[in-house]
Scaffold this motif. Structure first.
Motif, PDB file in Angstrom:
ATOM      1  N   VAL A  22       0.852  -1.058  -0.313  1.00  0.00           N
ATOM      2  CA  VAL A  22      -0.070   0.135   0.041  1.00  0.00           C
ATOM      3  C   VAL A  22       0.789   1.305  -0.054  1.00  0.00           C
ATOM      4  O   VAL A  22       0.304   1.634  -0.351  1.00  0.00           O
ATOM      5  N   ILE A  45      -7.822  -0.220  -1.432  1.00  0.00           N
ATOM      6  CA  ILE A  45      -7.264   0.138  -2.075  1.00  0.00           C
ATOM      7  C   ILE A  45      -8.266   0.839  -3.883  1.00  0.00           C
ATOM      8  O   ILE A  45      -8.899   0.196  -3.996  1.00  0.00           O
ATOM      9  N   ASN A  46      -8.519   1.949  -3.460  1.00  0.00           N
ATOM     10  CA  ASN A  46      -8.328   2.717  -4.605  1.00  0.00           C
ATOM     11  C   ASN A  46      -9.985   2.247  -5.301  1.00  0.00           C
ATOM     12  O   ASN A  46     -10.011   2.377  -6.136  1.00  0.00           O
ATOM     13  N   GLN A  47     -10.296   2.493  -3.895  1.00  0.00           N
ATOM     14  CA  GLN A  47     -11.738   2.314  -3.940  1.00  0.00           C
ATOM     15  C   GLN A  47     -12.206   1.449  -4.950  1.00  0.00           C
ATOM     16  O   GLN A  47     -13.456   1.258  -5.676  1.00  0.00           O
ATOM     17  N   GLU A  48     -11.711   0.209  -5.089  1.00  0.00           N
ATOM     18  CA  GLU A  48     -11.951  -0.755  -5.593  1.00  0.00           C
ATOM     19  C   GLU A  48     -11.854  -2.547  -5.465  1.00  0.00           C
ATOM     20  O   GLU A  48     -12.331  -3.316  -5.709  1.00  0.00           O
ATOM     21  N   TRP A  49     -10.688  -2.513  -3.922  1.00  0.00           N
ATOM     22  CA  TRP A  49     -10.421  -4.098  -3.815  1.00  0.00           C
ATOM     23  C   TRP A  49      -9.942  -3.820  -1.882  1.00  0.00           C
ATOM     24  O   TRP A  49      -9.376  -2.404  -1.973  1.00  0.00           O
ATOM     25  N   TYR A 170      -3.998  -8.292  -9.763  1.00  0.00           N
ATOM     26  CA  TYR A 170      -5.396  -7.104 -10.836  1.00  0.00           C
ATOM     27  C   TYR A 170      -5.515  -7.695 -12.404  1.00  0.00           C
ATOM     28  O   TYR A 170      -6.345  -7.715 -13.343  1.00  0.00           O
TER      29      TYR A 170
END
Ligand code: GDP
Length: 181
Positions: A22, A45-49, A170
């Motif tokens: 992070v 993280i990154n508003q996605e996971w 990813y």
């Protein structure tokens, strides 16, 4: 949102590795004191996971009752959480295969939980020794799994393996190959 959990023996270097991923020192507190991470911590993280920081297993100083209690809690999280995509099992790359780590991996396999191996602290004894220990561990798992899970050698100290871990998350995302027993 998808979750990627990190687990390993106490002092394996989990907090340091999460910090590396992070890129934010102090987010997952590092500690010399085994067993400090007691609860399940989520980092968005990154508003996605989510990175999910699971308590370490295998500390000697914790009573049997409390160990059993949290084991039940962690096992329930791992087996019931639908958003959990993959568990990264952290293994100290300085050590030869340890029974407790192997047993945990076997359990994940039995439960059909997708997982990958992260070998930690590779800077301490050099890449060659780390690779040797990693291969020995994977060979042990090969006695049980038809397909040995993905593995990455890391060092939080030298920032080794950071891209590999993030790429793994990813690229594979929801399509993790479940280990076949
Ligand atoms: P945790 O209990 O699994 O969360 O482990 P920590 O991240 O708190 O690390 C335990 C100890 O190992 C600390 O003293 C860290 O500084 C050290 N450590 C963690 N990762 C590395 C690494 O990649 N290289 C080296 N040399 N030391 C590390």
């Amino acid at each position: 949102m998808p979750e990627y959990a990190f687990i390993g023996r106490s002092n394996v270097g989990k907090s340091s590795l999460i910090n590396m991923l992070v890129n934010h020192h102090g987010l997952a507190k590092t500690s010399q004191r085994p067993g400090k991470t007691q609860l399940i911590n989520h980092f968005l993280i990154n508003q996605e996971w989510y990175i999910v920081d699971l308590p370490g297993y295998g500390y000697a100083k914790v009573s049997k009752t409390s160990r059993e209690k949290w084991e039940k809690f962690i096992r329930a999280y791992i087996t019931k959480r639908e958003s959990l995509q993959c568990i990264f099992v952290l293994i100290d790359s300085r050590l030869e295969p340890q029974q407790i780590d192997i047993e945990f991996c076997y359990w994940l396999g039995e439960k059909q939980i997708p997982f990958a191996l992260l070998f930690t602290k590779a800077d301490k004894q050099g890449m060659n020794e780390s690779i040797k220990n990693a291969n020995a561990f994977k060979k042990k798992l090969g006695e049980f799994f038809e397909e040995v899970p993905a593995s990455i050698i890391t060092s939080a100290e030298k920032h080794t393996g950071k891209e590999d871990v993030l790429n793994f998350i990813y690229e594979v995302n929801k399509d993790f190959v479940k280990p076949i027993i």
